[in-house]
Design an enzyme around this catalytic site. Structure first.
Site, PDB file in Angstrom:
ATOM      1  N   ASP A   1       0.405  -1.226   0.419  1.00 34.54           N
ATOM      2  CA  ASP A   1      -0.166  -0.270   0.172  1.00 34.54           C
ATOM      3  C   ASP A   1       1.093   0.939  -0.050  1.00 34.54           C
ATOM      4  O   ASP A   1       0.375   2.069  -0.899  1.00 34.54           O
ATOM      5  CB  ASP A   1      -0.888   0.007   0.908  1.00 34.54           C
ATOM      6  CG  ASP A   1      -2.016  -1.257   1.317  1.00 34.54           C
ATOM      7  OD1 ASP A   1      -2.124  -1.022   0.382  1.00 34.54           O
ATOM      8  OD2 ASP A   1      -2.380  -1.536   2.161  1.00 34.54           O
TER       9      ASP A   1
ATOM     10  N   ASP B   1      -8.214   1.964  10.278  1.00 34.46           N
ATOM     11  CA  ASP B   1      -6.654   2.507  11.162  1.00 34.46           C
ATOM     12  C   ASP B   1      -6.642   4.312  10.298  1.00 34.46           C
ATOM     13  O   ASP B   1      -6.316   5.139  10.790  1.00 34.46           O
ATOM     14  CB  ASP B   1      -5.446   2.042  10.502  1.00 34.46           C
ATOM     15  CG  ASP B   1      -5.335   0.874  11.226  1.00 34.46           C
ATOM     16  OD1 ASP B   1      -5.643   0.823  11.901  1.00 34.46           O
ATOM     17  OD2 ASP B   1      -4.742   0.336  10.782  1.00 34.46           O
TER      18      ASP B   1
ATOM     19  N   SER C   1      -2.115 -10.251   5.240  1.00 37.83           N
ATOM     20  CA  SER C   1      -2.050  -8.843   5.502  1.00 37.83           C
ATOM     21  C   SER C   1      -1.179  -8.783   7.417  1.00 37.83           C
ATOM     22  O   SER C   1      -2.638  -9.453   7.923  1.00 37.83           O
ATOM     23  CB  SER C   1      -3.019  -8.278   5.209  1.00 37.83           C
ATOM     24  OG  SER C   1      -2.623  -6.938   5.893  1.00 37.83           O
TER      25      SER C   1
ATOM     26  N   ARG D   1      -2.107   2.831  16.914  1.00 40.65           N
ATOM     27  CA  ARG D   1      -1.716   3.439  15.864  1.00 40.65           C
ATOM     28  C   ARG D   1      -2.036   5.413  15.853  1.00 40.65           C
ATOM     29  O   ARG D   1      -1.171   6.382  15.209  1.00 40.65           O
ATOM     30  CB  ARG D   1      -3.124   3.844  14.975  1.00 40.65           C
ATOM     31  CG  ARG D   1      -3.853   3.124  13.963  1.00 40.65           C
ATOM     32  CD  ARG D   1      -2.251   2.206  13.494  1.00 40.65           C
ATOM     33  NE  ARG D   1      -2.532   1.265  12.140  1.00 40.65           N
ATOM     34  CZ  ARG D   1      -1.432  -0.112  12.586  1.00 40.65           C
ATOM     35  NH1 ARG D   1      -0.871   0.715  13.061  1.00 40.65           N
ATOM     36  NH2 ARG D   1      -1.601  -0.654  11.587  1.00 40.65           N
TER      37      ARG D   1
END
Length: 412
Positions: A13, A121, A170, A92
Site C-alpha cells: 500500500d 486505521d 496481511s 495508531r
C-alpha cells in the site's frame, strides 16, 4: 516545493502511494516516516530497501517506550474490545503523532497514509492529523483502489514490494499484538493453518506448566518473578515465555467502526497474561461496588481506545476514576501457563479487601465485627421478600379475574 510525509512501511500500500502522490496529487517530494512500535527487524530492512529503490528519504522514529507505556497503562482499564487486547488500536495514535511531528520538522505541507476506506486505521490516523493545519491525503481510499490493482501497478513499474507473508496474508505486528488477516482468512468458514502463527506455539506442545508471578504497583506491572523490567522488556519477555504455551490466540468476527464485520486472527501472549493477572489482583483489593461500576468505565475507555481517541475529554474523565481505584492495586498475582491458557491461581496484596478469618467456614463469627452466624437469619428472611410478595399478589389477582363471582368459572 510541495512536500508530503507518508506513513511508510515498505509494504504494498505505502509503496504504491509514493508514485500516486507524485503522479496523481502533484507533490514534488515524498518523505517516508516509519515508526518503530515493536515490529520485526526484517520489516525495517524491507522498508529501508524499498525507500532506497524509490529514491525516498526515509525517517525512522523509535516510539517503543511510549507505546509500551501506553499498553501497560491500558491494563488499568482492563482494555479489550470484543474480547481481544487493543494492540493495533493503541499503536495508531502513537504512530500518527510521530509522523505528524516529523512532517512539521521537515516543513511538509501534507501527511498521507495508505489505508483503505473500509478499515479502522484511516480514522485513527486522521483523528490525530486533522488537529493540525496540514492537508490529509489518503490515495488508496480517495482513488478507490483494490489490492489487485495495486499489485498490477507495482508489477508494471517493477516496485520491490511484498504483501504480508509472501502475498498470502496481511500482517500487522507491534509489541502488544500481531494481527493476521486477508485472503482465505476472510472466509469465516476457513480453518487457518498453523503457519499463520509466529508468536505462539500450538497449545499443548510445551508439555509442562509454568507459574509466572507478576508484581504490580498502582495497577502497573513492574516485575516478573521478582525481577524488575522496563515496559518494553517486560512485554517482550512475557510474549516469548507465554507464547511457548500457546497463550494469547484469538480468532474472531470483529465489528469495525464503519459497521463492517470482519474476520481477524490475533496473537497477544503478554497482553493475555498481564490482563488476567491485573483483573485477579483487582478482584482481591476492590470492593464489589467498585468492581461493578469499573466494568462500565473500563468498557467506555476501551471503546474510545479502539476508536483511536485516547486524548478525548471523556477518556481523561474516566481515568480520574480508574487512577483512584489503581492506587490500591499493588501486590502480586500468579498466573499458570498451560495448554493455551493463562489462569490466575494466586494473588496477594496488603490492600486486600478480604479477611480469611471472616470468610472461613472454620470460624463461628466474623472476627472483629461483632457479627455471628445467627445474625444472617434476619437477612435471609428479607432476601427475596419483595419478589415473593409480587408473585403472591399477581397470583391472587389472576385468580380473582378467572372467578369474578366466586365460583369455579363453569355453568350451574
Amino acid at each position: 516545493m510541495e512536500r508530503v510525509a507518508l506513513a511508510f512501511s515498505g509494504g504494498l500500500d505505502t509503496t504504491v502511494c509514493v508514485g500516486l502522490l507524485e503522479e496523481e496529487y502533484g507533490y514534488d517530494e515524498v518523505i517516508g516516516v516509519t515508526v518503530d512500535v515493536g515490529q520485526p527487524d526484517e520489516e525495517f530492512d524491507e522498508a529501508e530497501e524499498t525507500a532506497e529503490a524509490l529514491g525516498v528519504d526515509q525517517y525512522v522514529v523509535d516510539a517503543r517506550e511510549e507505546f509500551a507505556t501506553l499498553c501497560l497503562d491500558s491494563l488499568k482499564a482492563n482494555a479489550t474490545y470484543q474480547g481481544y487486547p487493543l494492540g493495533t488500536a493503541l499503536a495508531r495514535p502513537v504512530i500518527a503523532t510521530a509522523i505528524l511531528e516529523t512532517a512539521k520538522e521537515h516543513d511538509c505541507d501534507a501527511v498521507a497514509h495508505g489505508c483503505t476506506g473500509k478499515g479502522n486505521d484511516q480514522l485513527r490516523f486522521e483523528a490525530v492529523w486533522r488537529d493540525s493545519d496540514l492537508d490529509v491525503i489518503a490515495p488508496v481510499r480517495e482513488l478507490e483502489l483494490t489490492r489487485e490493482w495495486e499489485m498490477e501497478y507495482a508489477e508494471e513499474r517493477g516496485l520491490p514490494v511484498e504483501s504480508g507473508n509472501e502475498g498470502d496474508w496481511s500482517i500487522d505486528t507491534n509489541l502488544w499484538s500481531r494481527s493476521v488477516e486477508g485472503a482465505k482468512l476472510e472466509d469465516p468458514g476457513y480453518v487457518p493453518p498453523e503457519d499463520i502463527y509466529e508468536w505462539t506455539d500450538a497449545p499443548g506442545t510445551a508439555g509442562d506448566t509454568d507459574l509466572v508471578e507478576i508484581e504490580f504497583h498502582d495497577g502497573e506491572p513492574v516485575a516478573v518473578d521478582g525481577e524488575e523490567y522496563g515496559p518494553v522488556e517486560l512485554i517482550e519477555h512475557l510474549n516469548e515465555r507465554a507464547g511457548a504455551y500457546g497463550v494469547g490466540r484469538t480468532d474472531m468476527m470483529e465489528d469495525r467502526m464503519l459497521g463492517l464485520k470482519v474476520r481477524e486472527n490475533y496473537e497477544h501472549p503478554a497482553a493475555t497474561v498481564l490482563l488476567n493477572a491485573h483483573e485477579a489482583l483487582e478482584g482481591l483489593v476492590l470492593t464489589q461496588e467498585e468492581r461493578d461500576f469499573k466494568e462500565q468505565v473500563d468498557q467506555q475507555w476501551a471503546n474510545k481506545a479502539y476508536q483511536g481517541l485516547i486524548d478525548a475529554p471523556l477518556v481523561r474523565a474516566l481515568e480520574g476514576f480508574i487512577d483512584e481505584t489503581q492506587s490500591r492495586v499493588t501486590g502480586t498475582a500468579t498466573v499458570k501457563l498451560e495448554g493455551g491458557s493463562a489462569r490466575p491461581v494466586a494473588r496477594e496484596s496488603e490492600y486486600a479487601a478480604y479477611s480469611e478469618d471472616a470468610a472461613s467456614f472454620n470460624t463461628e463469627t466474623v472476627e472483629g465485627q461483632g457479627i455471628t452466624q445467627k445474625d444472617a437469619t434476619g437477612v435471609a428472611k428479607y432476601h427475596g421478600f419483595q419478589g415473593r410478595l409480587a408473585n403472591a399478589v399477581t397470583d391472587a389477582a389472576n385468580q380473582k379475574t378467572l372467578t369474578p363471582d366466586g365460583g369455579d368459572g363453569e355453568g350451574d
